[in-house]
Scaffold this motif. Structure first.
Motif, short mmCIF file in Angstrom:
data_model
loop_
_atom_site.label_atom_id
_atom_site.label_comp_id
_atom_site.label_asym_id
_atom_site.label_seq_id
_atom_site.Cartn_x
_atom_site.Cartn_y
_atom_site.Cartn_z
N HIS A 281 89.63 3.30 87.04
CA HIS A 281 88.62 3.31 88.09
C HIS A 281 87.71 2.09 88.05
O HIS A 281 87.23 1.65 89.08
N ASN A 282 87.48 1.56 86.88
CA ASN A 282 86.53 0.45 86.77
C ASN A 282 86.83 -0.34 85.51
O ASN A 282 87.25 0.21 84.50
N ASP A 306 87.29 2.12 82.40
CA ASP A 306 86.96 3.52 82.66
C ASP A 306 88.15 4.19 83.33
O ASP A 306 88.61 3.74 84.39
N SER A 506 80.42 6.40 85.38
CA SER A 506 79.95 5.54 86.45
C SER A 506 78.44 5.52 86.54
O SER A 506 77.87 4.72 87.27
N GLY A 507 77.76 6.41 85.82
CA GLY A 507 76.32 6.46 85.90
C GLY A 507 75.62 5.46 85.01
O GLY A 507 74.41 5.35 85.05
N SER A 509 74.63 1.69 83.70
CA SER A 509 74.57 0.30 84.12
C SER A 509 75.23 -0.58 83.07
O SER A 509 75.44 -0.17 81.94
N ARG A 564 82.23 10.70 90.59
CA ARG A 564 81.52 10.06 91.70
C ARG A 564 80.38 9.19 91.18
O ARG A 564 79.73 9.52 90.19
N ALA A 565 80.13 8.09 91.85
CA ALA A 565 79.04 7.20 91.47
C ALA A 565 77.70 7.88 91.75
O ALA A 565 77.63 8.84 92.52
N CYS A 570 76.34 5.36 95.76
CA CYS A 570 77.60 5.96 96.21
C CYS A 570 77.82 5.66 97.70
O CYS A 570 76.88 5.69 98.50
N GLU A 574 83.07 8.09 99.74
CA GLU A 574 83.26 8.66 98.41
C GLU A 574 82.49 9.97 98.28
O GLU A 574 82.98 10.94 97.70
N ASP A 674 71.62 14.88 90.81
CA ASP A 674 71.18 13.88 91.77
C ASP A 674 69.70 13.99 92.14
O ASP A 674 69.17 13.10 92.79
#
Length: 694
Positions: A281-282, A306, A506-507, A509, A564-565, A570, A574, A674
């Motif tokens: 994914h990344n 990732d 993804s959370g 930095s 999910r970002a 996001c 997505e 969130d």
């Protein structure tokens, strides 16, 4: 030859099960139950998870062909006749036609051949070779006779891993065979009571080639690599091994080579399935390991990658390799898969020679582990990423693969999909071992350390010496006595969290992910308490009342665990895809239209499709739905949505938005992190001021 594709809308595997003979269902009711033979609850063949089952009971040849052409299954399962009042399985008969020759069996299929055929019949070597020569890529068969209990266990293991994960036939067979060796071969429960032991290697076999991962580089990259001064390795993965403790369902026993080898093979197959169906994914540049930075050749780069596995577990790997490989996403993904699956054995068993010297204890059972059945402990050495995958899969109720290896607990975390019938089926094969008269003297029936209660003691607790003078001074000031007081706070249990909070990769930095001091925790310095004035005490009391009101919010649901970002970064597509998957996963399929993303959501507001993305983002940024009337739904939320127009004259739009939010997004909000914490703090302060004035 994957049974299903990850991320596909048709993420399932179809199975056509053909049962020969009309007395199969009666065996479950007519099975005798006695003191020396425990009950074996035969599982039903039904659709579950990713597995879609079509069942045919003693069909004719024409009926079989008609369903085969219309259903187009990935797997065809052919079960031989059930011997009445017996434990063996007979030959293959459809209607009145005997299919004991390769020509007859291949003629039934015609020109439609599935990916996999499983022949649950004795002595099926020639039939399997005939199907394989006609073009069936994978054929599972038995060389010898076997009991229906052993066949049922292997079939259940095979179907469990198919319904749980997007798996390849090769990996699914390796897993099912390891489970078969663990419970059937090891306990000598393969043949029926009337048959004689055979010299052929017991168990099912597979015809077919193992899958290969394409790691070939493009021609342009190959020319550049030939011109480079050094021959660099493709990729290298930096990961440490950790020791994991498993509780396995079964009678306490010695950890012999068959048991440990079967668990090794089964866990290796499970992890291979997860990695083979994983997705990169990344990737981001990362500093090399501190102790190996000086050994890197020129042109080697380091990446933090990732991944999400085929069962949606998230891992992060530190890899190094040539620039041509690391900057090509597909090539990098294939090289990592090849390195993990083909070039290394992931799981290694650890002997318990040191632990065997400890005294034996009576096992203490728990209803949360294997539904209260007996268990024993096994230690395995696995990579760190593998331990993360296993710990994420254990709480998943829909993941059934761990159950068929008998794994009921991983590092104290119970496997959620374990059922009572599973424990009865597994313990059924341990009946011969548990009857062994030498069991009590030769086995190490020791309970794992985290399940052993403390040793009983008759010593009364003594008061703490460091609090004696303080307690005596307080007692003397009250009633003049000098008897010391027991420190009650020291006797209270230490609170423990049941589970660590897991954040999606993804959370983070980039600065937080690769900070060298990320292991350090910055603790705030406790200020020196000063006597507070009366007004301040009143404000503190009001703040406590406001905190009580805020704590009345409902508890969050089980976390979705998606990749999910964060909602601040996001994208709308997505987000909507994640909401759709969440609604389907939670059983709200009526809210997801058949047209998919183009028609979602099926709600119109102000002549436009409801803008769920901005609705959710504005609500969670203001403290979430539970703030209620603290949100100006019309002025703050509706004005930021695409449904809003300058000439809008809608009345009651606030209640309309609340209703839509409750329908689509409230449960989603509670299952994600969130909600803006700063906004919740402002609401807390506002309530504090409100109570201070009242």
């Amino acid at each position: 030859m994957m049974f299903s594709a990850q991320g596909s809308s048709r993420n399932h595997c179809s199975l056509l099960a053909v049962l020969c003979g009309g007395k199969v269902s009666d065996n479950k009711q007519k099975q005798p139950v006695s003191d020396y033979k425990p009950r074996y609850p035969f599982p039903e063949l039904s659709s579950s998870g990713r597995l879609e089952v079509q069942l045919l009971n003693n069909p004719s040849i024409d009926e079989f062909r008609r369903v085969l052409e219309s259903f187009e299954p990935n797997i065809v399962y052919l079960q031989g006749e059930q011997i009445v009042d017996g434990e063996e399985i007979g030959s293959l008969v459809l209607g009145d036609v005997d299919l004991s020759t390769p020509e007859a069996l291949c003629g039934v299929f015609g020109s439609t051949f599935p990916t996999t055929v499983y022949l649950e019949i004795p002595n099926g070597v020639k039939l399997a070779e005939g199907l394989h020569s006609k073009g069936v890529p994978y054929v599972i068969y038995w060389k010898n006779t076997f009991s229906r209990y052993a066949a049922c266990h292997f079939r259940q293991a095979l179907l469990s891993v198919i319904q749980s994960s997007c798996s390849h036939t090769w990996d699914a067979f390796q897993f099912a065979r390891a489970s078969f060796r663990l419970y059937c071969v090891r306990n000598n429960n393969i043949f029926s009571s009337n048959s004689q032991k055979q010299s052929i290697k017991p168990g099912p076999h597979l015809l077919g080639e193992p899958p290969k991962i394409d790691v070939s580089q493009p021609e342009v990259d190959m020319q550049e690599e030939e011109g480079s001064p050094e021959n660099l390795p493709a990729v290298k993965i930096y990961d440490d091994d950790v020791t994991m403790r498993f509780l396995v369902c079964g009678s306490p026993c010695t950890l012999d080579a068959v048991l440990l080898g079967s668990l090794e093979d089964g866990l290796n197959a499970l992890l291979s399935i997860e990695i083979r169906g994983s997705k990169l994914h990344n990737r981001a540049s990362a500093p090399p390991p501190p102790l190996q930075a000086g050994t890197f050749s020129r042109g080697v780069v380091t990446m933090r990658c990732d991944f999400s596995t085929c069962s949606s577990a998230h891992i992060s790997l530190l890899v190094s390799g040539s620039a041509q490989t690391c900057f090509n996403d597909q090539l990098l993904e294939n090289h990592i898969k090849n390195e993990l699956i083909e070039k290394s054995q992931l799981v290694h068993a650890q002997s318990s020679s040191e632990e065997s010297k400890l005294p034996s204890f009576e096992p203490r059972r728990s209803t949360s582990i294997a539904c209260g059945a007996s268990v024993f402990e096994v230690c395995m050495k696995v990579p760190t990423w593998a331990s993360q995958v296993l710990r994420q899969l254990a709480p998943d109720v829909s993941y059934r693969s761990l159950v068929m290896l008998g794994i009921a607990s991983i590092q104290g975390l119970s496997v959620a999909s374990f059922e009572k019938d599973d424990a009865e089926r597994l313990l059924f094969f341990c009946k011969k071992l548990s009857k062994d008269p030498l069991l009590g003297s030769s086995l190490i029936a020791r309970t794992p350390s985290w399940l052993v209660p403390p040793a009983p003691s008759r010593k009364r607790p003594e008061p703490y010496k460091d609090t004696k003078s303080l307690n005596c001074t307080i007692m003397e000031g009250v009633n003049g006595l000098t008897r010391p007081k027991i420190n009650v706070a020291a006797m209270r249990p230490i609170p423990h969290t049941h589970r660590h909070k897991m954040l999606p990769f993804s959370g983070f930095s980039e600065a937080e992910r690769y900070d060298g001091d990320q292991g350090k925790v910055n603790l705030p310095v406790a200020p020196v308490k000063q006597p507070a004035p009366v007004t301040h005490r009143k404000a503190l009391s009001s703040s406590f009342q406001a905190q009580q009101i805020i704590s009345l919010n409902p508890l969050p649901l089980k976390k979705h665990g998606c990749g999910r970002a964060p909602i601040q970064v996001c994208s709308e597509e997505e987000f909507l895809r994640d909401v759709m998957q969440f609604l389907i996963f939670r059983g709200h399929t009526r809210l997801v239209p058949q047209g998919g993303l183009a028609e979602f959501p099926d709600a119109i507001l102000n002549a436009k499709r409801l803008d769920l993305f901005n609705l959710y983002r504005e609500v969670v940024s203001r403290g979430g739905f539970n703030v209620g009337n603290g949100i100006n739904w019309k002025g703050q939320v509706f004005s930021k949505m695409r449904n809003h127009t300058l000439t809008n004259r809608m009345t009651g739009v606030g209640n309309t938005l609340k209703r839509h939010y409750e329908t689509y997004l409230l449960e989603y909000e509670l299952a994600h992190d969130d909600v803006d914490g700063e906004c919740c703090l402002l609401c807390h302060r506002s309530l504090s001021l409100l109570f201070a004035h009242t």
